[in-house]
Design an enzyme around this catalytic site. Structure first.
Site, PDB file in Angstrom:
ATOM      1  N   PRO A  29       0.842  -1.198   0.000  1.00 31.71           N
ATOM      2  CG  PRO A  29      -0.742  -1.573   1.659  1.00 31.71           C
ATOM      3  CD  PRO A  29       0.566  -2.082   1.146  1.00 31.71           C
ATOM      4  CE1 TYR A  61      -3.345   7.873   3.046  1.00 35.39           C
ATOM      5  CE2 TYR A  61      -3.704   8.017   5.405  1.00 35.39           C
ATOM      6  CZ  TYR A  61      -3.469   8.623   4.183  1.00 35.39           C
ATOM      7  OH  TYR A  61      -3.349   9.995   4.113  1.00 35.39           O
ATOM      8  CE1 TYR A 174      -1.851   7.557  10.277  1.00 33.21           C
ATOM      9  CE2 TYR A 174      -0.925   5.677   9.106  1.00 33.21           C
ATOM     10  CZ  TYR A 174      -1.115   7.045   9.216  1.00 33.21           C
ATOM     11  OH  TYR A 174      -0.573   7.901   8.295  1.00 33.21           O
ATOM     12  NE  ARG A 292      15.509   4.463  -1.813  1.00 36.19           N
ATOM     13  CZ  ARG A 292      16.662   4.520  -2.494  1.00 36.19           C
ATOM     14  NH1 ARG A 292      16.673   4.437  -3.798  1.00 36.19           N
ATOM     15  NH2 ARG A 292      17.803   4.671  -1.841  1.00 36.19           N
ATOM     16  CB  ALA A 314       5.978   2.116  -2.111  1.00 36.17           C
ATOM     17  NE  ARG A 315      10.834   5.053  -1.221  1.00 38.69           N
ATOM     18  CZ  ARG A 315      11.772   5.285  -0.308  1.00 38.69           C
ATOM     19  NH1 ARG A 315      12.430   6.427  -0.326  1.00 38.69           N
ATOM     20  NH2 ARG A 315      12.052   4.393   0.606  1.00 38.69           N
ATOM     21  CG  MET A 457      24.707  24.046 -29.795  1.00 34.82           C
ATOM     22  SD  MET A 457      25.666  23.482 -31.209  1.00 34.82           S
ATOM     23  CE  MET A 457      24.478  23.631 -32.526  1.00 34.82           C
ATOM     24  CG  ASP A 634      15.998  23.427 -14.241  1.00 37.19           C
ATOM     25  OD1 ASP A 634      15.008  23.548 -13.503  1.00 37.19           O
ATOM     26  OD2 ASP A 634      16.776  22.465 -14.177  1.00 37.19           O
TER      27      ASP A 634
HETATM   28  P1  ADP Z   1      17.373  20.991 -17.163  1.00 31.90           P
HETATM   29  O1  ADP Z   1      17.236  20.631 -15.724  1.00 31.90           O
HETATM   30  O2  ADP Z   1      16.304  21.911 -17.638  1.00 31.90           O
HETATM   31  O3  ADP Z   1      17.562  19.800 -18.034  1.00 31.90           O
HETATM   32  P2  ADP Z   1      20.227  21.532 -16.835  1.00 31.90           P
HETATM   33  O4  ADP Z   1      20.778  22.766 -16.240  1.00 31.90           O
HETATM   34  O5  ADP Z   1      20.309  20.294 -16.061  1.00 31.90           O
HETATM   35  O6  ADP Z   1      18.722  21.874 -17.267  1.00 31.90           O
HETATM   36  O7  ADP Z   1      20.925  21.251 -18.211  1.00 31.90           O
HETATM   37  C1  ADP Z   1      21.117  22.253 -19.158  1.00 31.90           C
HETATM   38  C2  ADP Z   1      22.260  21.837 -20.053  1.00 31.90           C
HETATM   39  O8  ADP Z   1      22.263  22.709 -21.164  1.00 31.90           O
HETATM   40  C3  ADP Z   1      23.640  21.927 -19.428  1.00 31.90           C
HETATM   41  O9  ADP Z   1      24.286  20.660 -19.532  1.00 31.90           O
HETATM   42  C4  ADP Z   1      24.385  22.972 -20.265  1.00 31.90           C
HETATM   43  O10 ADP Z   1      25.731  22.612 -20.496  1.00 31.90           O
HETATM   44  C5  ADP Z   1      23.612  22.925 -21.555  1.00 31.90           C
HETATM   45  N1  ADP Z   1      23.663  24.182 -22.323  1.00 31.90           N
HETATM   46  C6  ADP Z   1      23.276  25.403 -21.917  1.00 31.90           C
HETATM   47  N2  ADP Z   1      23.449  26.311 -22.895  1.00 31.90           N
HETATM   48  C7  ADP Z   1      23.975  25.644 -23.951  1.00 31.90           C
HETATM   49  C8  ADP Z   1      24.370  26.005 -25.269  1.00 31.90           C
HETATM   50  N3  ADP Z   1      24.266  27.250 -25.694  1.00 31.90           N
HETATM   51  N4  ADP Z   1      24.856  25.035 -26.077  1.00 31.90           N
HETATM   52  C9  ADP Z   1      24.938  23.752 -25.658  1.00 31.90           C
HETATM   53  N5  ADP Z   1      24.593  23.365 -24.422  1.00 31.90           N
HETATM   54  C10 ADP Z   1      24.103  24.280 -23.577  1.00 31.90           C
HETATM   55 FE1  SF4 Z   2      11.794   7.107  -6.557  1.00 33.90          FE
HETATM   56 FE2  SF4 Z   2      10.283   8.433  -8.271  1.00 33.90          FE
HETATM   57 FE3  SF4 Z   2       9.690   8.517  -5.713  1.00 33.90          FE
HETATM   58 FE4  SF4 Z   2      11.905   9.755  -6.610  1.00 33.90          FE
HETATM   59  S1  SF4 Z   2       9.790  10.265  -7.124  1.00 33.90           S
HETATM   60  S2  SF4 Z   2      11.702   8.442  -4.785  1.00 33.90           S
HETATM   61  S3  SF4 Z   2      12.489   8.383  -8.257  1.00 33.90           S
HETATM   62  S4  SF4 Z   2       9.644   6.728  -7.005  1.00 33.90           S
END
Ligand code: ADP
Ligand code: SF4
Length: 681
Positions: A29, A61, A174, A292, A314-315, A457, A634
């Site tokens: 569960p 639960y 509980y 786990r 679970a996980r 890039m 991000d």
């Molecule tokens: P997310 O969590 O969104 O995946 P991260 O910060 O983990 O983002 O990863 C972003 C990646 O993008 C990094 O590895 C970084 O090196 C790469 N990156 C950022 N700008 C450039 C660019 N101009 N050319 C190539 N790679 C890039």
């Molecule tokens: Fe594991 Fe996914 Fe839970 Fe993270 S979110 S602990 S990877 S089951």
């Protein structure tokens, strides 16, 4: 690939009283943030687990009666006929794949505040209800009689809903666990006294459950092998042995939930083993326990050494609902291993449907129709360039390639992984690299995707490639100017040679003590940086505007251990305090309540306040004639790793598709136009 013969034992059927599980893979569960409110969402998710080979799939639960509700947390319920109807949908979804369905009958006792039902909480003695400033009522003998009747009635409803296994739940503090506990149960009547006396109610409930449904359903008991205070091991062993004749399956754990549910930062695979290894011998009954487990070798060892009969999960079943199927098919290297981040657990605390960092389809099986193992081929094959090989870019690239597109992934770094490259060097976070490594391994199996390292890039580079579709997954960087939830426009004096970002610290920048870490983020990075520096022998002060170290990590069940860890390492912890500025050789601290200021020495300063999305490449590519251009992860909005993986997955699912409707469940009001839609008890 054929299955490794050694694993055959994991696929043996095992009897649980009157029912037989088809194999030893047992989804215990676990809460889902869905509960009784989202029955279709829940049924689809549990059905997928059965499809993936879990031989037993349980609900979360399940409240037996309105005298116990867990609002604001989501919980299942078997209060009435409507609940039976909804739970039967889950049972059908599980049975469709030949698995057994189970439910964990629950009464929270004094751990339920009853925000929903407004019933008076009940307990063996009158103590504060959960974290609320009100108390439960001490159950008198009439209350106890009524509780037993409610439990029996719920067991009958569980059978009616098609459940094969019904739990009596005497763990996790509980109600039945409260009766077992010496401190919570100081009663002098026949329901108190010695452990055997305190277990009287449990024995009665077990007997009545067996009597009500034991001819058709297996009766499982979830119970701890130690007392609330972690002691009483011998005494509990005797109790387990005495209960064994009434129990078809022991689901055993320990009282320390922060270990049972421990994140990988603090707790590794199979940690309960030394504590529960005796139960099978003591009871002579089938045993399941969690740990786990993601390694088939560890699972095998647990069974062959006679520790458990079932691999409880679970996980691991959340991160990979197809874990059993992959072992069955000799595809162990395809298992998407749980990283132990507890983001799944966190969302039950928000009453939001479960999600998973590793498995972006988790919780979306019904809502969006996502399957964790299948993704539709695209109608036409397109060339796509993904910039950035962090969690978002790797997931997007992998899923686009699985859909049949021609994919290039370019990353500026020497190694793929993005934020994982440095975050997994933080203390305890090594397992999180599985997010990167699983995706890299899956990508390596595909011919229609290329990964380019050390490839920063520019817009001109991108346009020069002539690829029509571009996805920018370029990530984020921690800000050094102090902007965040406490200082929306930053702190001018943070611009100082002593100020370093978390990335710079891990990349090896010179750090002099005393170092001051200002955690305005409240999750793991600030505390982990403080731990990292303290382990290097530096004097460290950790400052946070929150009331606790890494306050948000209470949702991931890591806060207490994180806080304790910093104290153990001698980190000076300042809570409810901000770093308001830097002065010569010092950091100026400000109390969040009184505004009173103070200074502490600071030769190095690491603000963990907020991040800046790296979207300049995306902005430079806008309006430059690309067929499609997207910004994800991000770079668009800094968030959890789970957000980034989800963003990559969603991009790939929707790529080239029309907008897909998202299913939504909500209660429907009674209406004369739709008399059948609203179910009353
Ligand atoms: P997310 O969590 O969104 O995946 P991260 O910060 O983990 O983002 O990863 C972003 C990646 O993008 C990094 O590895 C970084 O090196 C790469 N990156 C950022 N700008 C450039 C660019 N101009 N050319 C190539 N790679 C890039
Ligand atoms: Fe594991 Fe996914 Fe839970 Fe993270 S979110 S602990 S990877 S089951």
């Amino acid at each position: 690939m054929p299955r490794d013969k050694r694993f055959d034992i994991l696929f043996e059927p095992v009897r649980i009283g009157p029912v037989t599980a088809p194999n030893r893979f047992y989804q215990v569960p676990h809460c889902t943030g869905m509960g009784y409110q989202l029955p279709a969402t829940l049924a689809a998710m549990r059905g997928i687990k059965a499809e993936g080979g879990w031989g037993v799939v349980n609900t979360e639960y399940c409240s037996i009666h309105p005298s116990s509700d867990d609002v604001p947390h989501s919980f299942a319920s078997l209060w009435d006929e409507g609940d039976v109807r909804n739970m039967a949908v889950m049972a059908d979804a599980v049975h469709a794949h030949g698995a057994l369905a189970g439910t964990e009958l629950w009464h929270g006792g004094m751990r339920a505040s009853n925000h929903l039902s407004r019933e008076v909480p009940l307990g063996p003695s009158s103590l504060p209800a959960s974290e609320s400033p009100w108390q439960c009522a001490r159950m008198d003998l009439d209350d106890i009689r009524r509780f037993r009747q409610w439990h029996r009635a719920a067991a009958l409803r569980a059978r009616q809903a098609g459940m094969d296994i019904v739990y009596v739940y005497a763990a996790h503090s509980y109600l039945l666990g409260q009766f077992l506990d010496r401190e919570m149960n100081p009663r002098s009547d026949e329901y108190g006294g010695t452990l055997m006396g305190r277990a009287r109610l449990l024995r009665e409930v077990l007997a009545e459950t067996r009597d009500a449904i034991g001819d058709v359903c297996g009766v499982a008991l979830r119970i701890e092998v130690d007392n609330e205070d972690g002691a009483g091991f011998e005494e509990r062993s005797e109790l387990l042995a005495s209960l064994a004749p009434m129990v078809d399956l022991f689901d055993v754990t320990i009282a320390d939930y922060s270990q049972e549910m421990g994140g990988s930062r603090f707790v590794k695979e199979g940690s309960l083993k030394p504590r529960i290894a005796h139960v099978k011998q003591v009871t002579g009954k089938p045993v399941v326990s969690v740990g786990r487990f993601t390694s088939p070798e560890t699972m095998l060892g647990q069974v062959t050494r006679g520790i458990v009969d079932f691999i409880g999960a679970a996980r691991p079943s959340i991160a990979d609902p197809f874990l059993p199927a992959k072992i069955a098919e000799g595809r162990e290297d395809d298992i998407r291993e749980c990283i132990g981040c507890n983001i799944c657990y966190a969302h039950n605390g928000f009453s939001a449907a479960i999600r998973c960092t590793q498995n972006p389809a988790m919780g979306e099986e019904w809502r969006r129709g996502w399957h964790p193992e299948r993704i539709a081929l695209a109608k036409s094959r397109e060339e796509v360039l993904v910039i950035g090989a962090g969690p978002a870019g790797l997931e997007a690239g992998l899923m686009l390639a699985r859909r049949g597109h021609e994919v290039k992934i370019a990353d500026a770094g020497a190694a793929p992984g993005g934020r994982l490259q440095w975050e997994t060097k933080l203390p305890g976070l090594a397992e999180w690299a599985r997010v990167r490594d699983w995706r890299l391994h899956q990508l390596s199996k595909l011919a229609n995707v290329e990964l380019f390292r050390e490839s920063p890039m520019t817009a001109e580079d991108v346009l020069g490639l002539g690829v029509p579709h571009v996805v920018a997954a370029t990530g984020s960087r921690w800000r050094k100017d102090g902007r965040g939830r406490s200082f929306r426009s930053g702190v001018a004096s943070f611009e100082d040679p002593r100020t370093l970002s978390p990335e710079e610290v891990i990349a090896g920048a010179e750090v002099k003590g005393p170092a001051v870490v200002f955690d305005d983020d409240h999750y793991y990075v600030g505390a982990a940086i403080a731990e990292h520096l303290a382990r290097r022998g530096l004097a460290v002060a950790y400052v946070t505007g929150a009331g606790k170290v890494a306050e948000w990590s209470a949702y991931t069940a890591e806060q207490a251990r994180t806080h304790a860890r910093l104290l153990e390492l001698g980190v000076a912890v300042h809570v409810n305090t901000l770093v308001a500025g830097l002065t010569a050789g010092a950091a100026r601290l400000r109390c969040v309540f009184s505004g009173r200021e103070d200074e502490i020495a600071a030769e190095c300063f690491i603000p963990v306040t907020s991040r800046e999305g790296q979207d300049s490449l995306y902005q430079a590519l806008k309006g430059r004639g690309l067929t499609s251009l997207s910004l994800i992860g991000d770079a668009r909005a800094p968030g959890l790793i789970a957000h980034a993986v989800y963003a990559g997955h969603k991009l790939a699912r929707g790529f080239g598709e029309d907008e897909v409707a998202v299913n939504r469940e909500r209660a429907l009001a009674p209406s004369s136009r739709h008399p059948g839609d609203f179910i009353t008890p």
